[in-house]
Design an enzyme around this catalytic site. Structure first.
Site, PDB file in Angstrom:
ATOM      1  N   ASN A 106       0.844  -1.198   0.000  1.00  0.00           N
ATOM      2  CA  ASN A 106       0.000   0.000   0.000  1.00  0.00           C
ATOM      3  C   ASN A 106       0.878   1.246   0.000  1.00  0.00           C
ATOM      4  O   ASN A 106       1.157   1.835  -1.038  1.00  0.00           O
ATOM      5  CB  ASN A 106      -0.939  -0.030   1.200  1.00  0.00           C
ATOM      6  CG  ASN A 106      -1.881   1.141   1.261  1.00  0.00           C
ATOM      7  OD1 ASN A 106      -1.465   2.285   1.398  1.00  0.00           O
ATOM      8  ND2 ASN A 106      -3.181   0.881   1.160  1.00  0.00           N
ATOM      9  N   ILE A 132      -5.236   0.012  -2.306  1.00  0.00           N
ATOM     10  CA  ILE A 132      -5.595   1.428  -2.339  1.00  0.00           C
ATOM     11  C   ILE A 132      -6.756   1.673  -1.382  1.00  0.00           C
ATOM     12  O   ILE A 132      -7.828   1.090  -1.533  1.00  0.00           O
ATOM     13  CB  ILE A 132      -5.990   1.863  -3.767  1.00  0.00           C
ATOM     14  CG1 ILE A 132      -4.799   1.710  -4.714  1.00  0.00           C
ATOM     15  CG2 ILE A 132      -6.501   3.295  -3.776  1.00  0.00           C
ATOM     16  CD1 ILE A 132      -5.132   1.964  -6.168  1.00  0.00           C
ATOM     17  N   ASP A 133      -6.532   2.518  -0.380  1.00  0.00           N
ATOM     18  CA  ASP A 133      -7.566   2.910   0.580  1.00  0.00           C
ATOM     19  C   ASP A 133      -8.006   4.338   0.259  1.00  0.00           C
ATOM     20  O   ASP A 133      -7.169   5.202  -0.016  1.00  0.00           O
ATOM     21  CB  ASP A 133      -7.025   2.870   2.010  1.00  0.00           C
ATOM     22  CG  ASP A 133      -6.495   1.488   2.395  1.00  0.00           C
ATOM     23  OD1 ASP A 133      -7.145   0.497   2.037  1.00  0.00           O
ATOM     24  OD2 ASP A 133      -5.439   1.416   3.054  1.00  0.00           O
ATOM     25  N   TYR A 134      -9.320   4.594   0.323  1.00  0.00           N
ATOM     26  CA  TYR A 134      -9.794   5.928  -0.059  1.00  0.00           C
ATOM     27  C   TYR A 134     -11.014   6.343   0.761  1.00  0.00           C
ATOM     28  O   TYR A 134     -11.732   5.504   1.331  1.00  0.00           O
ATOM     29  CB  TYR A 134     -10.146   5.959  -1.556  1.00  0.00           C
ATOM     30  CG  TYR A 134     -11.368   5.140  -1.893  1.00  0.00           C
ATOM     31  CD1 TYR A 134     -12.640   5.726  -1.930  1.00  0.00           C
ATOM     32  CD2 TYR A 134     -11.276   3.774  -2.163  1.00  0.00           C
ATOM     33  CE1 TYR A 134     -13.774   4.973  -2.213  1.00  0.00           C
ATOM     34  CE2 TYR A 134     -12.393   3.022  -2.451  1.00  0.00           C
ATOM     35  CZ  TYR A 134     -13.643   3.625  -2.473  1.00  0.00           C
ATOM     36  OH  TYR A 134     -14.766   2.884  -2.750  1.00  0.00           O
ATOM     37  N   TYR A 144      -5.765   7.579   0.693  1.00  0.00           N
ATOM     38  CA  TYR A 144      -4.979   7.732   1.918  1.00  0.00           C
ATOM     39  C   TYR A 144      -3.999   6.570   2.030  1.00  0.00           C
ATOM     40  O   TYR A 144      -4.266   5.456   1.557  1.00  0.00           O
ATOM     41  CB  TYR A 144      -5.890   7.722   3.148  1.00  0.00           C
ATOM     42  CG  TYR A 144      -6.608   9.025   3.396  1.00  0.00           C
ATOM     43  CD1 TYR A 144      -6.250   9.850   4.455  1.00  0.00           C
ATOM     44  CD2 TYR A 144      -7.638   9.445   2.558  1.00  0.00           C
ATOM     45  CE1 TYR A 144      -6.905  11.055   4.690  1.00  0.00           C
ATOM     46  CE2 TYR A 144      -8.299  10.642   2.774  1.00  0.00           C
ATOM     47  CZ  TYR A 144      -7.924  11.447   3.846  1.00  0.00           C
ATOM     48  OH  TYR A 144      -8.563  12.638   4.068  1.00  0.00           O
TER      49      TYR A 144
END
Length: 512
Positions: A106, A132-134, A144
């Site tokens: 990540n 992918i963190d959002y 983020y």
């Protein structure tokens, strides 16, 4: 149509497994708690992959994470992806060595992009997942990193394009807003992501019931669907979720629930790495690589349901995968050293009860006895079946997956070359020795590829007979008539057996 995948995600933090809601963590229990409520031997065929994420934020200990990973990977043989806090090639190798088939990255995508490129170059795109963190901020999905604490100002689209440019093979796309809410996937963002993503998308964040999987599949076109909802999917709920989707005509992989299935496999073992004859699987004979000749010969096998080339996740073995697929074979990539674990994970992945193994070195292995071993297994259900009297390199071996699983639980060594000893010498298994027919009894003939002399031998035979005449019976008849060819590599036998007896003399099993 490419079939959809279901994925179960576990979050690990300093010895404990966690629940997450909008990335706020709550301790649930340790590995014993997980074992109590999740029978992974049973759910291995209810999900298509297990993801384990190291979500430690303080006192990060990658070695401790790897120890827990080993415990899960050793006992529960399903495809496994793991990541979190990987910041070096050495740490990535530790994750793979602990049983993972893929790594998940990540923060390095955004802060250490060259490292991600190194991962891809070393392990292959198929072994690297970009996470992918959002969060939704006004009308924009903003990415983020650092476990949701560091805002990048990149959109999801920009993050996906960056990840693809670095070479990752899949995207694990996780909504922080939806995480742990049980309110369903972020359908809108997933739909948009599929429009511009060139690699498969794994949807994550929000599953609270079976219908959320269905909604995600029908509305987003994502490729895989993950849940980390520990409480809703306890017991047999993952099995029920799969059944729920199948009843609604969703295309999923066909698994028979529980570890045992009724499929029969033919496994070819092949890797590029070789110390005695470098890259021997790729050496060409009459314009075709060695592996091609073995694959072509094994196409006449009739009684195997699946034919799989088993290789490693090493980058150099990309060529093995390419040759396999171009010639209509499946390819499974697993542990570099532990051949038995590679077989076991391949059997788990494809739902195989029993397989016949042929080493990539053994170009003239008997296709006749592959089918005979399968017939013998159907009538005997033996754990291990081997043939006595065939030339060195001419004998396939049959293995029952339940017995292999027991060996993997009990063996002490990681390097499992010469692995027949675990079955034949342990006294734990039903082993059948089959006497070869007289026409095949040529134990003094050497038909395995280890040295230059062996390569010369194979070239002489292949160029003389051609692919249409390479049954073992015809090869033996030809050699009987041309004894000078037999002599080409006979002296190599002395070197071979000296090395074999030195390296494979002993083995250890746990006393349990």
């Amino acid at each position: 149509m490419i079939k959809k995948r279901l994925i179960f995600t576990l979050l690990f933090d300093n010895g404990n497994f966690m629940l997450s809601r909008n990335f706020r963590l709550q301790r649930v229990g340790d590995l014993d708690w997980i074992k109590k409520y999740y029978d992974f031997n049973s759910i291995a065929f209810s999900i298509d992959e297990l993801v384990i994420l190291n979500v430690e934020r303080e006192n990060i200990d990658i070695n401790k994470f790897c120890e827990e990973l080993k415990k899960l990977a050793k006992n529960y043989f399903m495809p496994l992806a793991a990541g979190g806090n990987i910041r070096s090639i050495e740490e990535a190798k530790k994750i793979f060595a602990s049983g993972a088939d893929k790594i998940i990255v990540n923060t390095p995508i955004f802060k250490m992009p060259e490292l991600v490129k190194d991962f891809v170059n070393l392990f292959g795109s198929q072994s690297v997942i970009g996470s992918i963190d959002y969060k939704k901020e006004k009308d924009k999905a903003v990415v983020y990193t650092d476990k949701g604490r560091d805002k990048t100002n990149l959109s999801v689209r920009e993050a996906i394009e960056l990840s693809e440019n670095l070479g990752v093979g899949e995207i694990y796309l996780n909504s922080i807003d939806k995480d742990g809410t049980g309110m369903g996937y972020d359908i809108e963002t997933l739909k948009e992501a599929k429009k511009y993503s060139k690699v498969p998308i794994i949807a994550a964040g929000g599953v609270g019931k079976f219908e959320h999987f269905l909604e995600g599949i029908e509305k987003t076109r994502a490729d895989a669907f993950a849940t980390a909802n520990l409480f809703y999917f306890m017991g047999d709920s993952l099995e029920k979720a799969r059944k729920f989707l199948k009843e609604r005509n969703i295309e999923l992989a066909e698994w028979e629930y529980g570890f045992k299935t009724n499929k029969i496999g033919l496994f070819l073992t092949a890797r590029v790495a070789s110390t005695r004859l470098p890259k021997k699987m790729l050496i060409e004979i009459d314009g075709k690589p060695v592996l091609w000749w073995l694959i072509q010969r094994m196409k006449v096998v009739e009684k195997a349901d699946l034919k799989v080339v088993c290789t490693s996740f090493e980058k150099e073995d990309d060529e093995i995968e390419r040759i396999s697929k171009e010639n209509g074979w499946l390819c499974f990539r697993g542990d570099k050293e532990d051949v038995l674990l590679r077989y076991l994970k391949a059997a788990s992945f494809y739902g195989i009860e029993f397989f016949v193994n042929v080493d990539g070195d053994d170009l003239f292995c008997s296709t006749e006895y592959v089918d005979k071993i399968i017939d013998i297994y159907h009538s005997s259900k033996a754990d291990y079946i081997y043939i006595k009297g065939l030339p060195l390199g001419g004998a396939p071996i049959g293995v029952k997956v339940e017995a292999l699983r027991e060996v993997c639980n009990l063996k002490m060594e990681k390097d499992t070359q010469g692995w027949g000893k675990y079955f034949k010498e342990s006294g734990l298994f039903n082993c059948l020795e089959i006497e070869a027919e007289e026409v095949f009894k040529k134990e003094d003939y050497r038909m395995t590829l280890d040295y230059e002399e062996d390569l010369e031998f194979f070239k002489k035979v292949i160029l003389s007979l051609g692919i249409e005449n390479l049954s073992l019976e015809k090869i033996i008849k030809f050699l009987d008539e041309n004894p000078e060819i037999v002599k080409i590599n006979q002296k190599a036998n002395e070197k071979y057996w000296e090395r074999f007896n030195k390296e494979h003399r002993k083995f250890k099993l746990k006393e349990e």
